[in-house]
Design an enzyme around this catalytic site. Structure first.
Site, PDB file in Angstrom:
ATOM      1  N   CYS A 257      49.762  33.993  48.446  1.00 55.43           N
ATOM      2  CA  CYS A 257      50.965  34.855  48.753  1.00 55.43           C
ATOM      3  C   CYS A 257      50.964  36.134  49.198  1.00 55.43           C
ATOM      4  CB  CYS A 257      51.793  34.586  47.515  1.00 55.43           C
ATOM      5  SG  CYS A 257      52.562  33.029  47.292  1.00 55.43           S
TER       6      CYS A 257
HETATM    7  C1  UDX Z   1      52.182  36.051  43.602  1.00 61.87           C
HETATM    8  C2  UDX Z   1      53.380  36.893  42.854  1.00 61.87           C
HETATM    9  O1  UDX Z   1      52.979  37.368  41.918  1.00 61.87           O
HETATM   10  C3  UDX Z   1      54.522  36.040  42.710  1.00 61.87           C
HETATM   11  O2  UDX Z   1      55.635  36.445  42.184  1.00 61.87           O
HETATM   12  C4  UDX Z   1      54.845  35.107  43.890  1.00 61.87           C
HETATM   13  O3  UDX Z   1      55.698  34.097  43.778  1.00 61.87           O
HETATM   14  C5  UDX Z   1      53.478  34.576  44.690  1.00 61.87           C
HETATM   15  O4  UDX Z   1      52.353  35.456  44.821  1.00 61.87           O
HETATM   16  P1  UDX Z   1      50.087  35.014  42.879  1.00 61.87           P
HETATM   17  O5  UDX Z   1      49.369  34.687  44.089  1.00 61.87           O
HETATM   18  O6  UDX Z   1      49.989  33.398  42.134  1.00 61.87           O
HETATM   19  O7  UDX Z   1      51.425  35.158  42.574  1.00 61.87           O
HETATM   20  O8  UDX Z   1      49.070  35.718  42.146  1.00 61.87           O
HETATM   21  P2  UDX Z   1      49.168  37.115  41.358  1.00 61.87           P
HETATM   22  O9  UDX Z   1      49.316  37.105  39.736  1.00 61.87           O
HETATM   23  O10 UDX Z   1      50.445  38.014  42.073  1.00 61.87           O
HETATM   24  O11 UDX Z   1      47.815  37.708  41.870  1.00 61.87           O
HETATM   25  C6  UDX Z   1      47.367  37.950  43.181  1.00 61.87           C
HETATM   26  C7  UDX Z   1      46.056  38.483  43.143  1.00 61.87           C
HETATM   27  O12 UDX Z   1      46.087  40.006  43.084  1.00 61.87           O
HETATM   28  C8  UDX Z   1      44.808  37.829  42.507  1.00 61.87           C
HETATM   29  O13 UDX Z   1      43.831  37.798  43.346  1.00 61.87           O
HETATM   30  C9  UDX Z   1      44.638  38.741  41.443  1.00 61.87           C
HETATM   31  O14 UDX Z   1      43.386  38.646  40.865  1.00 61.87           O
HETATM   32  C10 UDX Z   1      44.831  39.982  42.044  1.00 61.87           C
HETATM   33  N1  UDX Z   1      45.396  41.360  41.256  1.00 61.87           N
HETATM   34  C11 UDX Z   1      46.626  41.019  40.294  1.00 61.87           C
HETATM   35  C12 UDX Z   1      44.625  42.402  41.018  1.00 61.87           C
HETATM   36  O15 UDX Z   1      43.609  42.493  41.546  1.00 61.87           O
HETATM   37  N2  UDX Z   1      44.960  43.198  40.173  1.00 61.87           N
HETATM   38  C13 UDX Z   1      46.279  43.304  39.343  1.00 61.87           C
HETATM   39  O16 UDX Z   1      46.557  44.160  38.756  1.00 61.87           O
HETATM   40  C14 UDX Z   1      46.861  41.979  39.441  1.00 61.87           C
END
Ligand code: UDX
Length: 430
Positions: A257
């Site tokens: 996403c």
């Molecule tokens: C995301 C959105 O959060 C969600 O609302 C939407 O519907 C789909 O996309 P998702 O892709 O499942 O969800 O994961 P998310 O928890 O957002 O993390 C995305 C990426 O960011 C991961 O690789 C995670 O490791 C990274 N991340 C997240 C960070 O590097 N730092 C953070 O503080 C949070």
């Protein structure tokens, strides 16, 4: 969504064109790992509330609401590919032709503003011979659930956004959610379809920016003696206007996403004649971020030829087996291209990784086995089982105990005392 609704007592019919997926799901096997999903699916199937088919007519004839949840992948230029949305709209429209009564169609897939009104609506109208608002209703209702906590997020949403093409279907959909969530019903925002579509992109773009912002600060901290980005995150996170979430620095965001949606929003905005510099910067920072871990390995090891590097974590985040856009892929490819031999371990994503890397890396059955005899260990996913690893275990098992913490899961001072510890946003080169 289908499993959760059926678990909650709704009669759900899942439609897919992929017959093997239908078969797997019908046997209670979800096509991907997601906590609690297998259990919910099994309960739903056991109660005969969930069935799967490739027959649109059967699904439409036996339901009141259809949710379009197909993928909207990226094209080479970053814009979204609407092939599956168009196919689903046509399938629904053709089935609606012979259906009596009002049927509500809901677009849950992430689509750029204007898609529901200008693409989905005309396709359904043409293929059904009915008019939106009369024979059927159409709404946009974006999905915000996260992989790894999708079941929890579906059952506890922060808000519900409904963008109606007609008034009637918005009322029906809101009512549907009120019954589903009862006292847990969150705030509802009712708006037009384009605004609802844009909310989803804005949401993911903001999250992506927040991560790229803290990663930028992490990269600055890396150059400041004694600096640690986790203190910066804590400091700014206590400001209520900023908040503490999504300020975890590391090797960048991956998944199906955030990377795709920020690129789609950039491409959409450019098509309208506006260059969104802030979004472009967030995207560029993220494209480069995984290689920070690789550079640290090179700084410490020098020549990588003949060196054995352990990569702990392959999935783009913990609690999933999904490796789409996972930062681990870029890191591993860079290591291989410089002649390092890579051994990898992930609690859930090993099968996914084998399809990507095949024989070019080796695979370990456990984390301790993975680090054995290695010159360097890179943490690429924040799985909780990795957080339990002790500095002593690295010292005892590795050839040269060097840990590069790409997800900031370890205590820097504890680790620095007994081994060579490098981390994104942490400078201990005093
Ligand atoms: C995301 C959105 O959060 C969600 O609302 C939407 O519907 C789909 O996309 P998702 O892709 O499942 O969800 O994961 P998310 O928890 O957002 O993390 C995305 C990426 O960011 C991961 O690789 C995670 O490791 C990274 N991340 C997240 C960070 O590097 N730092 C953070 O503080 C949070």
């Amino acid at each position: 969504m289908a499993s959760c609704l059926a678990y909650k007592g709704y009669m759900v019919i899942g439609v897919d064109v992929d017959v093997s997926k239908i078969k797997e799901i019908s046997f209670g096997r979800p096509p991907f790992y997601e906590p609690r999903l297998r259990e919910m699916l099994s309960v739903a199937l056991g109660r005969k509330l969930f069935s799967c088919t490739n027959n649109y007519q059967h699904a439409i004839d036996n339901s009141d609401i259809s949710f379009i949840t197909v993928g909207t992948p990226s094209k080479a230029d970053g814009s979204i590919d609407l092939t599956y949305v168009k196919e689903a709209s046509k399938g629904i429209g053709e089935a609606l032709r012979s259906k009596e009564g009002f049927h509500v169609v809901v677009v849950k897939s992430t689509v750029t503003p204007g898609t529901t009104k200008n693409v989905v609506k005309p396709i359904i109208e043409d293929s059904s011979g009915k008019r939106c608002g009369v024979g059927f209703g159409l709404c946009v209702n974006p999905e915000f659930l996260r992989e790894g906590s999708a079941v929890h997020d579906f059952l506890n949403p922060d808000r519900i956004i409904i963008g109606g093409c007609d008034g009637r279907s918005s009322v029906i959909l809101e009512d549907f959610y009120r019954k589903l969530y009862g006292r847990r019903m969150p705030k509802v925002i009712r708006t037009n379809p384009s605004a609802a579509e844009l909310v989803k992109y804005a949401n993911n773009a903001f999250l992506a920016m927040k991560i790229s912002f803290i990663n930028t600060l992490a990269n600055i901290c890396g150059k400041v003696e004694g600096a640690d980005v986790s203190i910066i995150a804590k400091g700014i996170g206590l400001d209520k206007r900023i908040g503490p979430l999504f300020l975890k620095a590391g090797i960048g965001y991956g998944g199906s996403c955030l990377p795709k949606d920020i690129k789609a929003l950039i491409s959409f905005s450019k098509q309208l004649g506006y260059k969104p510099k802030l979004l472009e910067a967030a995207d560029v920072v993220n494209e480069e971020q995984p290689l920070k871990a690789f550079s640290m390995a090179k700084e410490e090891l020098g020549e990588l030829k003949g060196k054995r590097v352990a990569v702990l974590g392959l999935a783009f985040k913990a609690e999933t087996d999904d490796m789409r856009e996972a930062p681990s892929i870029k890191i591993i490819n860079a290591l291989i291209s410089e002649g390092a031999s890579v051994v990898a371990y992930d609690p859930k994503a090993m099968d996914t990784a084998k399809k990507i890397f095949k024989e070019s890396i080796s695979y370990a059955p456990t984390s301790l086995n993975c680090i054995k005899g290695c010159d360097c260990c890179i943490i690429a996913t924040d799985w909780s089982e990795f957080k339990k690893l002790k500095p002593k275990e690295f010292v005892e098992n590795m050839r040269t105990p060097l840990v590069i913490d790409g997800r900031r899961i370890f205590n820097p001072s504890k680790f620095s005392k007994v081994l060579k510890y490098r981390a994104i946003g942490y400078n201990n080169l005093q």
